[in-house]
Design an enzyme around this catalytic site. Structure first.
Site, short mmCIF file in Angstrom:
data_model
loop_
_atom_site.label_atom_id
_atom_site.label_comp_id
_atom_site.label_asym_id
_atom_site.label_seq_id
_atom_site.Cartn_x
_atom_site.Cartn_y
_atom_site.Cartn_z
N CYS A 1 2.50 5.40 1.36
CA CYS A 1 3.58 5.79 0.43
C CYS A 1 4.59 4.66 0.27
O CYS A 1 5.24 4.56 -0.77
CB CYS A 1 4.25 7.07 0.89
SG CYS A 1 4.79 7.01 2.60
N ASN B 1 -3.46 10.00 5.17
CA ASN B 1 -3.39 8.52 5.21
C ASN B 1 -2.88 7.99 6.55
O ASN B 1 -3.29 6.93 6.99
CB ASN B 1 -2.56 7.98 4.03
CG ASN B 1 -1.14 8.49 4.00
OD1 ASN B 1 -0.84 9.54 4.55
ND2 ASN B 1 -0.27 7.74 3.36
N GLU C 1 1.74 6.34 -9.31
CA GLU C 1 1.49 5.72 -8.00
C GLU C 1 -0.02 5.51 -7.83
O GLU C 1 -0.78 6.48 -7.81
CB GLU C 1 2.00 6.66 -6.90
CG GLU C 1 1.81 6.09 -5.51
CD GLU C 1 2.26 7.07 -4.42
OE1 GLU C 1 2.16 8.29 -4.63
OE2 GLU C 1 2.70 6.59 -3.37
N GLU D 1 13.01 11.51 8.01
CA GLU D 1 12.23 11.57 9.24
C GLU D 1 12.60 10.35 10.05
O GLU D 1 12.75 9.25 9.48
CB GLU D 1 10.73 11.55 8.93
CG GLU D 1 10.29 12.75 8.12
CD GLU D 1 8.79 12.99 8.20
OE1 GLU D 1 8.03 12.12 7.76
OE2 GLU D 1 8.40 14.05 8.72
N GLU E 1 8.72 14.27 2.07
CA GLU E 1 8.45 12.83 2.12
C GLU E 1 7.28 12.60 1.17
O GLU E 1 6.13 12.85 1.52
CB GLU E 1 8.14 12.44 3.57
CG GLU E 1 8.36 10.99 3.86
CD GLU E 1 7.14 10.18 3.52
OE1 GLU E 1 7.05 9.75 2.34
OE2 GLU E 1 6.28 9.98 4.39
#
Ligand code: NAD
Length: 487
Positions: A282, A150, A379, A456, A248
């Site tokens: 996300c 993505n 999701e 991150e 993540e």
């Protein structure tokens, strides 16, 4: 295909081809635009060996020199922005301006990490005379990184920059759906003069590569961005081999909109935020909890903007919404919307795939959603906006926190008490108040609950790529003092 480059594995500073390849598709028209090499075990053996050698060189390279190479790579990427963005849109689908902005963002991250790499300080801990206690931060070693389709430049850039700034070597397995973006990123580092073996790039069968790399003794850290189910599998594998991991993973972003806001403005920016990368983000806002008094107006304005968005090939200039990245996402949208409608939800706009060429699915607004609709708990990772009504802030917070995810959350209010309630109670790794930017290069990004762990970006992100060695040094002067009865 014009503009689409030849692809290769990058191992030990050399590009290589493989006998077996995997086709790459353009999501706007489903045509094959390239072939990505598929690494075998011998390639992976070579990648680990190359990374070992690269690590020895890189960790001995002065931090200032590391910074210069990273900044040069970023400068090259900035120069190449048009070509890289075009390739990204070809293979991933997002509108070209979003691809450009992703490349810029990747550069921001590389530059910030490059500079911060010179400030990875340890600590000296106070001790008795003659004793020196040092907590040293050392590069953790060879990193195995898995990045998704993505954000095919900025996600691998985050992993590569974090590793390099900390003095680590990295083997990146980038997404097979979007390989040319990762190739462009790695080429920038190659052309910037990065020593061979410090960054290695592989593609192939994800499960084969992760199994090989995560269990390999030379690999010391695993970093993965992707779905929660895959994240759990990789985290379990890392755990069995006692490797730390940065996970993540997905989210189901709540946005709480209070009734003191400029409703038209917030509805408009909410629709734009939802449309970014066609919702395949996300940190995308997905469940919009809107207070009673402004709910209907919010739905109207949101749906009007969402319904007016132009859908098409991301290379066409006036496109707001590109295709979804693969057919899996279109299938998922169809399933989730059908399920919600069967349970009584109302489709305000969108709700059906567009045409039969490419993976087009429009911005879709659903209301009157029962809490057990699948899209309310899974999701969607696509352009679904779920708008729900609430009365009190306590009720909104309870609904927002009701899922096992906690990545990004958003709150809209100028009322200090309501904002304080959101800050104190929302279960998430990233909370944005009155805007939709979830993170920038200098801030730590990551999740809580099933959305993952580790960070991150920011100082916290770089720390994940280091390990602490405590050194206690009894100096000669202390030993002499002891002999003389001092101390
Ligand atoms: P998926 O779960 O099959 O794959 C997700 C990513 O993980 C892909 O990049 C894939 O190449 C990689 N992957 C899959 N199996 C792997 C393995 N065994 N070892 C290493 N890597 C592996 O799902 P998908 O259909 O590609 O994407 C759909 C879901 O993934 C979405 O619903 C979303 O939740 C999630 N996703 C999240 C992010 C994110 O930014 N957190 C990015 C992409 C996808």
């Amino acid at each position: 295909m014009a503009n689409y480059p030849d692809l290769g594995l990058f191992i030990g500073g050399t590009w290589r081809q493989t006998a077996e390849t995997i086709p790459v598709l353009n999501p706007a028209d489903s045509t094959v635009i390239g072939q990505v090499p598929r690494a075998g075990i011998a390639d992976l053996d070579d990648a680990v060996e190359a990374a070992r050698k690269g690590l020895a060189i890189w960790r001995a390279t002065p931090p200032e020199r590391r910074m210069q190479i990273m900044l040069r790579a970023s400068a090259l990427l900035r120069e190449r922005i048009e070509g890289v963005a075009t390739v990204m849109t070809l293979e991933q689908g997002k509108p070209i301006e979003q691809s450009r902005s992703e490349v810029r963002r990747a550069c921001d991250i590389i530059e910030w990490d490059a500079n911060e790499g010179r400030r990875i300080y340890g600590r000296q801990i106070p001790a008795e005379p003659g004793m020196i206690h040092l907590a040293l931060r050392e590069p953790i070693g060879v990193v195995a990184a898995f990045s998704p389709w993505n954000f095919p430049v900025s996600s691998p850039a985050r992993k590569v920059a974090g590793a390099l700034a900390s003095g680590c070597a990295i083997i990146l397995k980038a997404a097979e759906e979007t390989p040319a973006s990762a190739v462009a990123l790695v080429r920038a580092f190659e052309d910037a003069g990065l020593p061979a073996g410090v960054v290695n790039l592989v593609f192939g069968i994800p499960a084969e590569i992760s199994e090989y790399l995560i269990t390999h003794p030379a690999v010391r850290l695993v970093t993965f961005t992707g779905s929660i189910p895959v994240g759990k599998t990789l985290a379990a594998l890392a755990g069995r081999h006692m490797k730390p991991a940065i996970m993540e993973l997905g989210g189901h972003g709540p946005a709480i909109v209070c009734d003191d806001v400029d409703v038209d403005h917030v509805a408009r920016i909410s629709a734009v935020a939802k449309s970014r990368n066609a919702g395949q983000v996300c940190v995308a806002p997905t469940r919009f909890f809107v207070q009673d008094r402004i709910h209907d107006r919010f739905v109207d304005v949101f749906a009007r903007h969402a319904g007016a968005m132009r859908m098409g090939n991301g290379l066409d200039l006036d496109v707001d919404l590109g295709p979804l990245a693969n057919t899996r996402r279109v299938d998922a949208m169809e399933t989730l919307v059908a399920d919600a409608v069967a349970r009584g939800a109302r489709v305000v706009t969108g709700g059906a795939r567009h045409g039969n060429v490419g993976n087009f699915y429009p911005m879709t607004v659903l209301t009157d959603l029962p809490p057990d609709a699948r899209c309310m708990v899974e999701e969607p990772f696509g352009p679904l906006a779920l708008i729900c009504r609430y009365s009190t802030i306590e009720e909104a917070l309870e609904q927002a926190n009701s899922l096992p995810f906690g990545l990004a959350a958003y709150g809209f209010s100028d009322d200090a008490d309501r904002v304080a309630a959101m800050v104190a109670n929302l279960e998430c790794g990233n909370l944005s108040i009155n805007h939709y930017v979830a993170s920038v290069a200098e801030t730590p990004f990551g999740g809580v609950k099933e959305s993952g762990y580790g960070r991150e970006g920011g100082v916290e992100g770089l720390q994940c790529y280091t390990t602490v060695k405590n050194v206690s040094h009894l100096t000669r002067s202390a030993k002499i003092g002891a002999m003389n009865g001092v101390g």
